[in-house]
Design a protein around this motif. Structure first.
Motif, mmCIF file in Angstrom:
data_model
loop_
_atom_site.group_PDB
_atom_site.id
_atom_site.type_symbol
_atom_site.label_atom_id
_atom_site.label_comp_id
_atom_site.label_asym_id
_atom_site.label_seq_id
_atom_site.Cartn_x
_atom_site.Cartn_y
_atom_site.Cartn_z
ATOM 1 N N PRO A 6 10.206 5.724 -1.213
ATOM 2 C CA PRO A 6 9.161 5.217 -0.922
ATOM 3 C C PRO A 6 9.572 3.793 -0.099
ATOM 4 C CG PRO A 6 9.108 5.291 -3.328
ATOM 5 C CD PRO A 6 10.224 6.337 -2.903
ATOM 6 N N GLU A 7 10.816 3.265 -0.120
ATOM 7 C CA GLU A 7 10.643 1.596 0.582
ATOM 8 C C GLU A 7 11.202 2.377 1.459
ATOM 9 O OE1 GLU A 7 10.896 1.272 -3.901
ATOM 10 O OE2 GLU A 7 12.471 2.818 -2.698
ATOM 11 N N GLN A 8 12.053 3.463 1.717
ATOM 12 C CA GLN A 8 12.423 3.914 3.698
ATOM 13 C C GLN A 8 10.614 3.922 3.729
ATOM 14 O OE1 GLN A 8 15.718 6.833 2.187
ATOM 15 N NE2 GLN A 8 16.664 5.564 3.139
ATOM 16 N N ILE A 9 10.217 4.861 3.456
ATOM 17 C CA ILE A 9 8.739 4.570 4.197
ATOM 18 C C ILE A 9 7.449 4.119 4.310
ATOM 19 C CG2 ILE A 9 6.859 6.265 3.254
ATOM 20 C CD1 ILE A 9 8.206 8.035 1.429
ATOM 21 N N ALA A 10 7.583 2.882 3.147
ATOM 22 C CA ALA A 10 7.202 1.824 3.972
ATOM 23 C C ALA A 10 8.218 0.778 5.057
ATOM 24 C CB ALA A 10 7.985 0.480 2.024
ATOM 25 N N ALA A 11 9.139 0.800 4.474
ATOM 26 C CA ALA A 11 9.232 0.123 6.061
ATOM 27 C C ALA A 11 9.308 0.519 7.925
ATOM 28 C CB ALA A 11 11.649 0.139 6.172
ATOM 29 N N GLN A 12 9.238 2.620 7.314
ATOM 30 C CA GLN A 12 8.736 2.706 8.473
ATOM 31 C C GLN A 12 7.168 2.935 8.606
ATOM 32 O OE1 GLN A 12 9.584 6.726 7.821
ATOM 33 N NE2 GLN A 12 11.367 7.126 9.100
ATOM 34 N N LEU A 61 0.929 -1.603 0.041
ATOM 35 C CA LEU A 61 -0.364 0.447 -0.350
ATOM 36 C C LEU A 61 0.449 0.925 -0.257
ATOM 37 C CD1 LEU A 61 -3.075 -0.844 2.020
ATOM 38 C CD2 LEU A 61 -3.010 -0.853 0.131
ATOM 39 N N VAL A 62 1.800 1.279 1.034
ATOM 40 C CA VAL A 62 2.553 1.943 1.043
ATOM 41 C C VAL A 62 3.431 2.681 -0.673
ATOM 42 C CG1 VAL A 62 5.321 3.263 1.801
ATOM 43 C CG2 VAL A 62 2.920 2.259 3.223
ATOM 44 N N LEU A 63 3.875 1.759 -1.359
ATOM 45 C CA LEU A 63 4.499 1.296 -2.503
ATOM 46 C C LEU A 63 3.942 1.991 -3.619
ATOM 47 C CD1 LEU A 63 6.953 -1.865 -2.552
ATOM 48 C CD2 LEU A 63 8.097 0.728 -2.061
ATOM 49 N N TRP A 64 2.506 1.679 -3.601
ATOM 50 C CA TRP A 64 1.582 1.617 -4.187
ATOM 51 C C TRP A 64 1.217 3.410 -4.372
ATOM 52 C CZ3 TRP A 64 -2.664 4.265 -5.581
ATOM 53 C CH2 TRP A 64 -3.721 4.042 -6.832
ATOM 54 N N HIS A 65 0.632 4.350 -3.431
ATOM 55 C CA HIS A 65 0.916 4.659 -2.980
ATOM 56 C C HIS A 65 1.388 6.612 -3.323
ATOM 57 C CE1 HIS A 65 -2.866 2.988 -1.755
ATOM 58 N NE2 HIS A 65 -3.588 4.957 -2.223
ATOM 59 N N THR A 66 2.792 5.807 -3.402
ATOM 60 C CA THR A 66 4.071 6.087 -3.437
ATOM 61 C C THR A 66 4.666 6.984 -5.388
ATOM 62 O OG1 THR A 66 5.503 4.997 -2.899
ATOM 63 C CG2 THR A 66 5.548 6.748 -1.830
ATOM 64 N N TYR A 67 4.338 5.332 -5.977
ATOM 65 C CA TYR A 67 4.568 5.439 -6.822
ATOM 66 C C TYR A 67 3.764 5.283 -7.761
ATOM 67 C CZ TYR A 67 9.415 3.404 -6.133
ATOM 68 O OH TYR A 67 11.120 2.234 -5.736
ATOM 69 N N ARG A 68 2.019 5.063 -7.579
ATOM 70 C CA ARG A 68 1.354 5.420 -8.567
ATOM 71 C C ARG A 68 0.313 7.091 -7.858
ATOM 72 N NH1 ARG A 68 3.303 3.630 -12.003
ATOM 73 N NH2 ARG A 68 3.190 1.699 -12.466
ATOM 74 N N ARG A 69 1.933 7.695 -6.969
ATOM 75 C CA ARG A 69 0.675 9.087 -6.012
ATOM 76 C C ARG A 69 -0.003 9.993 -6.815
ATOM 77 N NH1 ARG A 69 5.344 9.965 -8.016
ATOM 78 N NH2 ARG A 69 5.708 12.076 -8.468
ATOM 79 N N THR A 70 0.158 9.749 -8.182
ATOM 80 C CA THR A 70 -1.021 11.042 -9.083
ATOM 81 C C THR A 70 -2.651 10.173 -9.219
ATOM 82 O OG1 THR A 70 -0.258 10.096 -11.084
ATOM 83 C CG2 THR A 70 0.540 12.313 -10.571
ATOM 84 N N LEU A 71 -2.732 8.264 -9.311
ATOM 85 C CA LEU A 71 -4.264 8.515 -9.378
ATOM 86 C C LEU A 71 -3.691 7.795 -8.498
ATOM 87 C CD1 LEU A 71 -2.598 4.264 -11.199
ATOM 88 C CD2 LEU A 71 -4.140 6.503 -11.959
ATOM 89 N N GLY A 72 -3.341 7.440 -6.641
ATOM 90 C CA GLY A 72 -3.897 7.575 -5.437
ATOM 91 C C GLY A 72 -4.607 8.704 -4.977
ATOM 92 N N PHE A 73 -4.217 10.272 -5.471
ATOM 93 C CA PHE A 73 -4.769 11.201 -5.430
ATOM 94 C C PHE A 73 -5.906 11.517 -5.587
ATOM 95 C CE2 PHE A 73 -5.196 15.710 -6.016
ATOM 96 C CZ PHE A 73 -5.025 16.242 -5.117
ATOM 97 N N VAL A 74 -6.127 11.200 -6.898
ATOM 98 C CA VAL A 74 -7.772 11.302 -7.587
ATOM 99 C C VAL A 74 -8.262 10.330 -7.469
ATOM 100 C CG1 VAL A 74 -8.681 10.994 -9.935
ATOM 101 C CG2 VAL A 74 -6.784 12.393 -9.736
ATOM 102 N N GLY A 75 -7.804 9.355 -6.938
ATOM 103 C CA GLY A 75 -8.821 7.780 -6.254
ATOM 104 C C GLY A 75 -9.532 8.425 -5.198
ATOM 105 N N ALA A 76 -8.902 9.209 -4.165
ATOM 106 C CA ALA A 76 -9.219 9.469 -2.690
ATOM 107 C C ALA A 76 -10.241 10.741 -2.792
ATOM 108 C CB ALA A 76 -7.592 10.026 -1.777
ATOM 109 N N SER A 77 -9.324 11.913 -3.973
ATOM 110 C CA SER A 77 -10.218 13.066 -3.604
ATOM 111 C C SER A 77 -11.518 13.161 -5.088
ATOM 112 C CB SER A 77 -9.447 14.503 -4.256
ATOM 113 O OG SER A 77 -8.960 14.292 -5.389
#
Length: 303
Positions: free
Chosen positions: A284-290, A200-216
């Motif tokens: 993104p990988e560091q954020i995912a680990a956090q 979920l973290v990797l997807w929402h970073t690498y595909r952030r534009t899709l995630g942003f529109v999907g949420a908004s």
């Protein structure tokens, strides 16, 4: 413990290896699913069953209750009659989503994110929706960004609403397919949970534009379109919830509120596109680990 079986036709519409109106209901489900472009695994997640159970349904090895049949028909954008009869209009009816520009899991797996490739109109629409929002974007804006005339744009998609629903359908299809692949790598509920959080973290970073529109822009969908995307979002949420519930049952997680804890973790991941920057200090990988650490803290793993 299951209750006594009822013999009325409404309760059990399809016995193993039987047919209704001369057509095997399971085979019809499989055919309609293929027409709609759903993989077995992705549609099983939407339905809330395992891929094995869906396979048994499609091959007529298990009973198909009316409640489940109604749910299948709803997800496939048809009616119960459309599943059970041999009417060609149920097959030929437009799929709930355009298949143009569909994405598939890269050969390298769910952690691999090649550049996003959509058709020219969806690429332009996505950029304009991020820039100005759905209601702040006109069809002329999208046509201009795509380098097309308005009439040329309509060769790709019939309306701005169609563009939005296509983007959100592709978004959720990609998310669910990668979710299933990530989950299936785990050997126990805790490992599957951490893999899902990583995904979920990797997807929402690498595909952030899709995630942003999907949420908004869920609120901008027309009711029928919103219902289908909402069902896919629920399938994603339930995928994570099932692993949390299993870990709680085994005593591996000790949270007293598994449903709410899962919602908090998923919401935390979904919010990433609102702040993530490519040139930020963490990959993104560091954020995912956090986030895996944060998520495990919420679940209170057994020490």
């Amino acid at each position: 413990m299951p209750g006594p079986e009822r013999s009325d036709q409404r309760y059990c519409l399809a016995m193993p290896n039987s047919s209704v109106s001369g057509v095997n209901a399971g085979a019809r489900v499989r055919a309609l699913r293929a027409v709609r472009g759903h993989s077995l695994r992705a549609f099983a997640d939407m339905l809330g069953v395992s891929p094995a159970t869906l396979s048994h349904i499609e091959t007529g090895k298990v009973r198909l209750s009316v409640d489940r049949l109604e749910r299948i028909a709803e997800l496939l954008g048809t009616t119960v009659e459309g599943v059970l009869t041999d009417r060609t209009d149920a097959m030929d009816a437009p799929a709930p989503r355009r298949r143009r520009g569909d994405m598939s899991l890269p050969p390298a797996g769910w952690r691999d994110y090649p550049p996003l490739e959509l058709d020219p109109v969806l690429t332009a629409a996505l950029a304009e929706f991020v820039r100005a929002g759905y209601h702040g974007t006109s069809v002329r804006d999208i046509a201009r960004a795509a380098g097309l005339s308005v009439s040329g744009l309509y060769h790709y998609h019939s309306s701005k609403q169609d563009m939005l629903q296509s983007i959100l359908y592709l978004t959720m299809s990609d998310l669910l397919e990668r979710s299933s692949a990530a989950r299936d790598e785990g050997s126990d509920p805790v490992e599957r949970f951490t893999l899902l959080v990583e995904h979920l973290v990797l997807w929402h970073t690498y595909r952030r534009t899709l995630g942003f529109v999907g949420a908004s822009e869920m609120r901008s969908l027309e009711p029928r379109n919103r219902h289908e995307i909402a069902a896919m979002r629920i399938a994603q949420q339930r995928m994570v919830e099932r692993e949390v519930e299993a870990a709680v049952h085994l005593g591996r997680f000790t949270t007293l509120h598994p449903h709410e804890a899962t919602r908090a973790v998923v919401t935390m991941c979904v919010a990433i596109p609102s702040w993530y920057q490519v040139d930020g200090p963490l990959s993104p990988e560091q954020i995912a680990a956090q986030y895996i650490e944060f998520a495990l803290d919420v679940m209170r793993p057994q020490v």
